[in-house]
Design an enzyme around this catalytic site. Structure first.
Site, PDB file in Angstrom:
ATOM      1  CD  GLN A  99      -2.061  -1.441   2.454  1.00 40.96           C
ATOM      2  OE1 GLN A  99      -3.573  -1.176   2.407  1.00 40.96           O
ATOM      3  NE2 GLN A  99      -2.094  -1.759   3.590  1.00 40.96           N
ATOM      4  CG  ASN A 100       3.991   1.505   2.385  1.00 42.02           C
ATOM      5  OD1 ASN A 100       3.210   1.778   2.886  1.00 42.02           O
ATOM      6  ND2 ASN A 100       5.248   0.880   3.150  1.00 42.02           N
ATOM      7  CG  ASP A 102       8.265   3.921   0.696  1.00 43.31           C
ATOM      8  OD1 ASP A 102       8.176   2.454  -0.077  1.00 43.31           O
ATOM      9  OD2 ASP A 102       7.587   4.026   1.676  1.00 43.31           O
ATOM     10  CG  HIS A 117      -3.018   2.452  -2.617  1.00 42.93           C
ATOM     11  ND1 HIS A 117      -2.542   2.957  -0.699  1.00 42.93           N
ATOM     12  CD2 HIS A 117      -4.360   2.082  -2.547  1.00 42.93           C
ATOM     13  CE1 HIS A 117      -3.923   1.537  -0.579  1.00 42.93           C
ATOM     14  NE2 HIS A 117      -4.294   1.750  -1.411  1.00 42.93           N
ATOM     15  CB  CYS A 125      -0.388  14.126 -18.533  1.00 40.75           C
ATOM     16  SG  CYS A 125      -1.793  15.737 -19.163  1.00 40.75           S
ATOM     17  CB  CYS A 128      -1.712  13.519 -23.581  1.00 44.75           C
ATOM     18  SG  CYS A 128      -0.259  14.159 -22.547  1.00 44.75           S
ATOM     19  CB  CYS A 176       1.048  17.895 -18.928  1.00 45.75           C
ATOM     20  SG  CYS A 176       2.061  16.779 -20.299  1.00 45.75           S
ATOM     21  CB  SER A 218      -1.092  -2.241   6.918  1.00 43.21           C
ATOM     22  OG  SER A 218      -2.586  -1.876   6.609  1.00 43.21           O
ATOM     23  CG  ASN A 243       0.192  -2.776  12.333  1.00 45.17           C
ATOM     24  OD1 ASN A 243       1.282  -2.303  12.078  1.00 45.17           O
ATOM     25  ND2 ASN A 243      -1.106  -2.480  13.291  1.00 45.17           N
TER      26      ASN A 243
HETATM   27 ZN   LIG Z   1      -0.026  16.091 -21.181  1.00 43.14          ZN
END
Ligand SMILES: [Zn+2]
Length: 286
Positions: A99-100, A102, A117, A125, A128, A176, A218, A243
């Site tokens: 779920q991280n 990083d 995630h 963008c 596009c 963008c 978690s 945990n």
């Molecule tokens: Zn774009």
């Protein structure tokens, strides 16, 4: 620790799928939304609706994230990430769902991590669909904000930081670089946004093939991750949770270990992949 014996026996059987959360990265200097005390973060995370619908909210997000990113980019994997990678190399862990955002599992050498995630080091963008590295966007943000200096009070796991409004007002986000006008957004799933269905399907597929699901760091507060634990339990697949503090998945777990990951995971990896591994022999049922 008796529970470590039980956990060792479980993981020794192989076929394990890891589901990791923010608690695994706290020892890399990235704080959890909810620590062991269960205290929530200081401000509400940005929702997708606010980000796309409110220019001021978007400016606030990018200003905070511009600063938070430097802290996230500096973070290094810890002993827990390395232990998971070691268990994968040993053939005991088949897949990692995190779920991280990083990227620290990958940095520790874990192959084929499903990043539920998304990743903070990529920017998409919304017009596009072009993906750009965060490094490139960071370079453009620095160019657009040469005088932007701010004191960061705290950083959150999604790279968001606390920042006064007057500093937010001075910040200039960028659009963008490919289509020229599209709205840029870190390629992470915001609150109020759904995880891409094909990614969810991949997670369910690996969970259903697992012998055991091992939840690491978690609290399973959000359904986004908890649904995999529920599915595993319904299929009779063992669920173990390591945990600090209670989780919303405890009712589905066959084993809950309330202890720091930085202690449990290296010990587990040592037992199963270390020099002594050959002498462990068949795990003793407890
Ligand atoms: Zn774009």
């Amino acid at each position: 620790m008796e529970s470590l014996d039980v956990l060792t026996s479980l993981v020794a059987g192989g076929g394990v799928v890891v589901l990791s959360g923010a608690g695994l990265s706290t020892e890399s200097g990235i704080p959890d939304y909810r620590g062991p005390s269960g205290v929530a973060r200081r401000h509400t995370p940005m929702t997708f609706q606010a980000f796309t619908g409110d220019p001021l909210a978007r400016r606030r997000y990018w200003a905070r994230s511009h600063l938070g990113w430097r802290l996230i980019a500096r973070a290094a994997p810890n002993a827990g990430h390395r232990a998971v990678a070691g268990l994968q190399r040993a053939g005991l862990v088949d897949a990692v769902i995190t779920q991280n955002v990083d990227g620290l599992h990958g940095a520790a050498g874990s192959p084929a991590v499903i990043e539920l995630h998304g990743r903070l080091d990529e920017v998409t963008c919304l017009d596009c669909g072009n993906l750009t590295s965060r490094e490139e966007v960071d370079r453009r943000l620095r160019e657009a904000n040469p005088d932007f200096v701010a004191q960061v009070a705290a950083v959150n796991p999604d790279g968001d930081v606390d920042l006064p409004d007057r500093q937010v007002a001075a910040f200039r986000p960028v659009d963008c670089g490919i289509c020229g006008t599209g709205m840029l957004k870190p390629d992470v799933v915001f609150f109020g946004e759904t995880v891409p269905p094909e990614r969810v399907a991949r997670c369910f597929a690996v969970v259903e093939q697992a012998r055991a699901v091992l939840v690491l760091g978690s609290s399973l507060t959000v359904m986004s991750g908890r649904r995999f634990v529920i599915r595993a339990a319904k299929r009779g697949i063992a669920v173990a949770i390591v945990n600090q503090g209670p989780t919303r998945g405890d009712g589905y777990a066959t084993l809950s270990v309330d202890a720091p990951l930085g202690v449990v995971l290296p010990a587990l990896a040592d037992r199963l992949t270390g020099a002594d591994a050959a002498t462990i022999g068949a795990p003793t049922p407890v």
